[in-house]
Design an enzyme around this catalytic site. Structure first.
Site, PDB file in Angstrom:
ATOM      1  N   ASP A   1       8.931  98.111 -74.117  1.00  0.00           N
ATOM      2  CA  ASP A   1       7.664  97.781 -74.738  1.00  0.00           C
ATOM      3  C   ASP A   1       6.629  97.718 -73.613  1.00  0.00           C
ATOM      4  O   ASP A   1       6.991  97.546 -72.432  1.00  0.00           O
ATOM      5  CB  ASP A   1       7.788  96.437 -75.469  1.00  0.00           C
ATOM      6  CG  ASP A   1       6.477  95.973 -76.050  1.00  0.00           C
ATOM      7  OD1 ASP A   1       5.779  96.804 -76.663  1.00  0.00           O
ATOM      8  OD2 ASP A   1       6.146  94.780 -75.891  1.00  0.00           O
TER       9      ASP A   1
ATOM     10  N   ASP B   1       2.940  95.952 -73.573  1.00  0.00           N
ATOM     11  CA  ASP B   1       2.257  94.676 -73.372  1.00  0.00           C
ATOM     12  C   ASP B   1       3.239  93.508 -73.351  1.00  0.00           C
ATOM     13  O   ASP B   1       4.027  93.334 -74.273  1.00  0.00           O
ATOM     14  CB  ASP B   1       1.217  94.452 -74.473  1.00  0.00           C
ATOM     15  CG  ASP B   1       0.176  95.569 -74.509  1.00  0.00           C
ATOM     16  OD1 ASP B   1      -0.204  96.055 -73.428  1.00  0.00           O
ATOM     17  OD2 ASP B   1      -0.239  95.956 -75.617  1.00  0.00           O
TER      18      ASP B   1
ATOM     19  N   CYS C   1       3.920 103.412 -92.058  1.00  0.00           N
ATOM     20  CA  CYS C   1       4.202 104.279 -90.911  1.00  0.00           C
ATOM     21  C   CYS C   1       5.645 104.092 -90.473  1.00  0.00           C
ATOM     22  O   CYS C   1       6.080 102.966 -90.215  1.00  0.00           O
ATOM     23  CB  CYS C   1       3.248 103.941 -89.760  1.00  0.00           C
ATOM     24  SG  CYS C   1       3.559 104.861 -88.244  1.00  0.00           S
TER      25      CYS C   1
ATOM     26  N   ARG D   1       5.622 103.058 -86.348  1.00  0.00           N
ATOM     27  CA  ARG D   1       5.141 101.768 -85.834  1.00  0.00           C
ATOM     28  C   ARG D   1       6.239 100.707 -85.937  1.00  0.00           C
ATOM     29  O   ARG D   1       6.852 100.521 -86.971  1.00  0.00           O
ATOM     30  CB  ARG D   1       3.903 101.323 -86.638  1.00  0.00           C
ATOM     31  CG  ARG D   1       3.225 100.077 -86.075  1.00  0.00           C
ATOM     32  CD  ARG D   1       2.066  99.626 -86.964  1.00  0.00           C
ATOM     33  NE  ARG D   1       2.539  99.295 -88.309  1.00  0.00           N
ATOM     34  CZ  ARG D   1       2.191  99.962 -89.409  1.00  0.00           C
ATOM     35  NH1 ARG D   1       1.371 100.995 -89.338  1.00  0.00           N
ATOM     36  NH2 ARG D   1       2.673  99.600 -90.581  1.00  0.00           N
TER      37      ARG D   1
END
Length: 259
Positions: A75, A77, A169, A172
């Site tokens: 990931d 952030d 989506c 996502r």
């Protein structure tokens, strides 16, 4: 469900270069401690504390054992860069690496791992950042990684989902689309894949991509409250163990005295 298209920023990077805190998430120990198990097997294993300072160093210490071929998904952030909170990094000047991240990525690469970034960036879908600006932020990320970690601190591909949460989506997170996408692009099976994240959505995406995907929840970003909770639990358990041993020694002493 419908699929959201892969953004131009991700396609360009291909050419160039997990929020609940469930106990099913496996955490690895410090990079300098005993080696963690390889990136394979079932993810439901006992929780072990993970360091806050270098979020991907746990994966790096694992890969240092000489993996056959492994895919490490990170990931962004809270794992690679400091999480600045919602709506995320919207300008290159706000992008700052988490201490130790660059060195850990370099260690992964030297061990032969393929390292990719898998990140939700809904700031694009919200119109706060353009895809070109996101490209610039990711160029800044690559530059900072190599400045701090050397040439080995490189990213093989960046997978980005930009749609807002109200639009269905499959890419996502917590959907597994980007994880499956990265595995397919680089030719890896779930058993050879590790996902390092700081949120439950990261862990859910990894789990949905296949039971064999190893999940590592770090103690930085949104994972910090889990880390602190584990420290408190560990301290209580250690104190109780010490009291139990003390009571056992007192009982043994009393028995010997009576004898």
């Amino acid at each position: 469900s419908s699929q959201c298209p892969a953004p131009a920023s991700r396609r360009a990077h291909h050419r160039g270069k997990p929020r609940s805190r469930a106990c099913s998430v496996r955490m690895s120990g410090h990079a300098g401690s005993s080696p963690a198990p390889r990136f394979s097997g079932h993810p439901r294993r006992p929780l072990v504390r993970t360091p806050r300072r270098s979020p991907v160093s746990t994966a790096a210490s694992t890969s240092g054992r000489g993996l056959r071929r492994s895919l490490v998904l990170l990931d962004r952030d809270g794992v690679i860069n400091e999480d600045v909170g919602s709506p995320g990094v919207c300008h290159v000047d706000d992008f700052r690496l988490v201490p130790g991240a660059a060195a850990a990525i370099a260690k992964l690469k030297r061990a032969g791992a393929t390292v990719c970034v898998v990140t939700n960036q809904t700031c694009v879908g919200k119109g706060l950042v353009t895809e070109l600006e996101l490209d610039g932020i990711h160029r800044r990320m690559r530059d900072l990684l190599q400045e701090e970690g050397g040439e080995d601190a490189s990213i093989d591909s960046i997978h980005v989902a930009t749609t807002i949460s109200t639009i269905p989506c499959d890419r996502r997170k917590p959907s597994p689309g980007m994880v499956l996408e990265a595995m397919a692009a680089h030719g890896f099976a779930p058993d050879d894949t590790c996902f390092v994240g700081d949120t439950a959505t990261d862990m859910q995406a990894a789990f949905r991509a296949g039971a064999g995907v190893t999940r590592v929840l770090v103690g930085t970003g949104y994972g910090e409250p889990v880390y602190e909770a584990l420290l408190r639990v560990s301290a209580r358990e250690n104190a109780e163990t010490a009291r139990t041993r003390e009571r056992s020694r007192d009982t043994e002493t009393e028995t010997e005295t009576e004898t």
